[in-house]
Motif scaffolding. Sequence first.
Motif, PDB file in Angstrom:
ATOM      1  N   LYS A 197       0.832  -1.200   0.000  1.00 44.87           N
ATOM      2  CA  LYS A 197       0.000   0.000   0.000  1.00 44.87           C
ATOM      3  C   LYS A 197       0.868   1.252   0.000  1.00 44.87           C
ATOM      4  CE  LYS A 197      -4.064   1.995   2.232  1.00 44.87           C
ATOM      5  NZ  LYS A 197      -5.037   1.480   1.265  1.00 44.87           N
ATOM      6  N   PRO A 198       0.689   2.149  -0.983  1.00 43.75           N
ATOM      7  CA  PRO A 198       1.463   3.383  -0.964  1.00 43.75           C
ATOM      8  C   PRO A 198       0.994   4.312   0.163  1.00 43.75           C
ATOM      9  CG  PRO A 198       0.597   2.923  -3.165  1.00 43.75           C
ATOM     10  CD  PRO A 198      -0.124   2.029  -2.201  1.00 43.75           C
ATOM     11  N   GLU A 199       1.957   4.847   0.892  1.00 43.54           N
ATOM     12  CA  GLU A 199       1.683   5.982   1.771  1.00 43.54           C
ATOM     13  C   GLU A 199       2.102   7.214   0.989  1.00 43.54           C
ATOM     14  OE1 GLU A 199       2.518   6.708   6.308  1.00 43.54           O
ATOM     15  OE2 GLU A 199       4.217   7.456   5.149  1.00 43.54           O
ATOM     16  N   ILE A 200       1.136   7.983   0.543  1.00 43.22           N
ATOM     17  CA  ILE A 200       1.406   9.143  -0.301  1.00 43.22           C
ATOM     18  C   ILE A 200       1.964  10.266   0.567  1.00 43.22           C
ATOM     19  CG2 ILE A 200       0.356  10.883  -1.788  1.00 43.22           C
ATOM     20  CD1 ILE A 200      -1.810   8.679  -2.390  1.00 43.22           C
ATOM     21  N   GLU A 201       3.247  10.587   0.349  1.00 43.31           N
ATOM     22  CA  GLU A 201       3.881  11.660   1.101  1.00 43.31           C
ATOM     23  C   GLU A 201       3.551  12.987   0.430  1.00 43.31           C
ATOM     24  OE1 GLU A 201       6.472  10.600   3.942  1.00 43.31           O
ATOM     25  OE2 GLU A 201       4.662   9.389   3.630  1.00 43.31           O
ATOM     26  N   VAL A 202       2.839  13.852   1.131  1.00 44.96           N
ATOM     27  CA  VAL A 202       2.383  15.131   0.595  1.00 44.96           C
ATOM     28  C   VAL A 202       3.154  16.245   1.281  1.00 44.96           C
ATOM     29  CG1 VAL A 202       0.410  16.702   0.436  1.00 44.96           C
ATOM     30  CG2 VAL A 202       0.108  14.259  -0.050  1.00 44.96           C
ATOM     31  N   PHE A 203       4.057  16.869   0.546  1.00 39.14           N
ATOM     32  CA  PHE A 203       4.854  17.970   1.074  1.00 39.14           C
ATOM     33  C   PHE A 203       4.279  19.319   0.685  1.00 39.14           C
ATOM     34  CE2 PHE A 203       7.686  14.377   0.998  1.00 39.14           C
ATOM     35  CZ  PHE A 203       8.525  14.543   2.088  1.00 39.14           C
ATOM     36  N   ASP A 204       3.301  19.332  -0.218  1.00 42.35           N
ATOM     37  CA  ASP A 204       2.647  20.573  -0.631  1.00 42.35           C
ATOM     38  C   ASP A 204       1.333  20.222  -1.306  1.00 42.35           C
ATOM     39  OD1 ASP A 204       2.377  23.314  -0.810  1.00 42.35           O
ATOM     40  OD2 ASP A 204       4.335  23.628  -1.756  1.00 42.35           O
ATOM     41  N   SER A 205       0.487  21.225  -1.522  1.00 44.19           N
ATOM     42  CA  SER A 205      -0.882  20.952  -1.968  1.00 44.19           C
ATOM     43  C   SER A 205      -0.937  20.302  -3.344  1.00 44.19           C
ATOM     44  CB  SER A 205      -1.702  22.243  -1.950  1.00 44.19           C
ATOM     45  OG  SER A 205      -1.083  23.238  -2.758  1.00 44.19           O
ATOM     46  N   GLY A 206      -0.007  20.641  -4.228  1.00 42.80           N
ATOM     47  CA  GLY A 206      -0.011  20.032  -5.554  1.00 42.80           C
ATOM     48  C   GLY A 206       0.244  18.543  -5.529  1.00 42.80           C
ATOM     49  N   HIS A 207       0.939  18.066  -4.481  1.00 41.49           N
ATOM     50  CA  HIS A 207       1.201  16.632  -4.365  1.00 41.49           C
ATOM     51  C   HIS A 207      -0.104  15.875  -4.114  1.00 41.49           C
ATOM     52  CE1 HIS A 207       5.586  17.646  -2.983  1.00 41.49           C
ATOM     53  NE2 HIS A 207       5.252  18.196  -4.135  1.00 41.49           N
ATOM     54  N   LEU A 208      -0.992  16.461  -3.316  1.00 40.43           N
ATOM     55  CA  LEU A 208      -2.304  15.845  -3.087  1.00 40.43           C
ATOM     56  C   LEU A 208      -3.131  15.864  -4.365  1.00 40.43           C
ATOM     57  CD1 LEU A 208      -4.357  14.587  -1.122  1.00 40.43           C
ATOM     58  CD2 LEU A 208      -5.049  16.915  -0.506  1.00 40.43           C
ATOM     59  N   TRP A 209      -3.044  16.940  -5.115  1.00 39.20           N
ATOM     60  CA  TRP A 209      -3.748  17.061  -6.392  1.00 39.20           C
ATOM     61  C   TRP A 209      -3.328  15.937  -7.334  1.00 39.20           C
ATOM     62  CZ3 TRP A 209      -2.985  21.972  -9.955  1.00 39.20           C
ATOM     63  CH2 TRP A 209      -3.877  21.914 -11.031  1.00 39.20           C
ATOM     64  N   PHE A 210      -2.010  15.690  -7.412  1.00 39.82           N
ATOM     65  CA  PHE A 210      -1.525  14.632  -8.300  1.00 39.82           C
ATOM     66  C   PHE A 210      -1.923  13.251  -7.786  1.00 39.82           C
ATOM     67  CE2 PHE A 210       1.833  11.812 -10.072  1.00 39.82           C
ATOM     68  CZ  PHE A 210       1.452  11.921 -11.404  1.00 39.82           C
ATOM     69  N   ALA A 211      -1.932  13.069  -6.463  1.00 43.52           N
ATOM     70  CA  ALA A 211      -2.363  11.788  -5.897  1.00 43.52           C
ATOM     71  C   ALA A 211      -3.802  11.481  -6.311  1.00 43.52           C
ATOM     72  CB  ALA A 211      -2.236  11.816  -4.387  1.00 43.52           C
ATOM     73  N   LYS A 212      -4.656  12.484  -6.309  1.00 44.83           N
ATOM     74  CA  LYS A 212      -6.029  12.283  -6.763  1.00 44.83           C
ATOM     75  C   LYS A 212      -6.054  11.815  -8.222  1.00 44.83           C
ATOM     76  CE  LYS A 212      -8.054  15.945  -3.883  1.00 44.83           C
ATOM     77  NZ  LYS A 212      -8.824  17.204  -3.949  1.00 44.83           N
TER      78      LYS A 212
END
Length: 303
Positions: free
Chosen positions: A167-182
């Motif tokens: 299972k990937p733990e998505i490391e989000v260091f900034d808001s764009g990282h969450l956008w790309f994870a989506k």
Amino acid sequence: MSLTPSQDVFITCAVTGSGATQERSPHVPRSPKQIAENAIEAAEAGAAVVHCHVRDPESGAPRRDLELFREVTERIRAARVDVVLNLTAGMGGDLVLGSAEKPLPPVAEKTDMAGAVERVEHLRRCQPEIGTLDCGTMNFAEADYVMTNTPGMLRSMGAMMTEMGVKPEIEVFDSGHLWFAKKLVEEGVLRPNPLVQFCMGVPWGAPNDMNTLLAMVNNVPEGWTWSAFSLGRNQMPYVAAAVLCGGNVRVGLEDNIWLAKGRLATNAELVERAVTLVENMGAHVLGPAEVRARLGLEKRPPR
């Protein structure tokens, strides 16, 4: 946002990391034996998940050596205490450019760039329940260092992790990282129930303030699970902040080496303090079996 504090919280202990903290505290583990012992002690103190890097046993420098990961994994799985194993896959994207006037070629002795297969090979070999996926490229505090994770690289790594059952733990260091994870979930690269780790206060990513944290929490899709941490003296305040905002927490020597002013911490002590904070806020601290049930993880037996 109407805050809904967490009622059930799991604690991740980030045991050692890849920074130069080993020069600042004798408690930061270096060898596979030390890293595994710290992970086991953190689990006994109440951590349901342990997040592990590996280091050169002599110098303490960060490594991607398969045998070091294998030894850490085997020692933890053979332990007397159960814990969910989370191995980093963040190494292999380190780009150090030359001076501002002559950025190319990169500084060879400091640059570590690897292909997607190589970056996740230790996950394939060790089969942890969780592996990290740093979901973007970012300038770090150092003048010419770039943490490099292109969209193509992340799609390839994410697809391989999904295929492995890690299972990937998505490391989000900034808001764009969450956008790309989506986007990765939308494309089917990642399964639709991911785990997100908000990494706050890391220069030069998401600034260390509650407005930024809340902005990102407000953009977490329904059904996703998230956790958050911050660095140094802000580590324990973010334990409380994450619980208050409805998430889970991370502590450990990767992010903070102090228990109090002038008092160096151990990983177990940081976990013990986090347990106290979480329980004093009226929440239940989840054990590893409960975390596996929540996240859909399969326990890996000792090999």
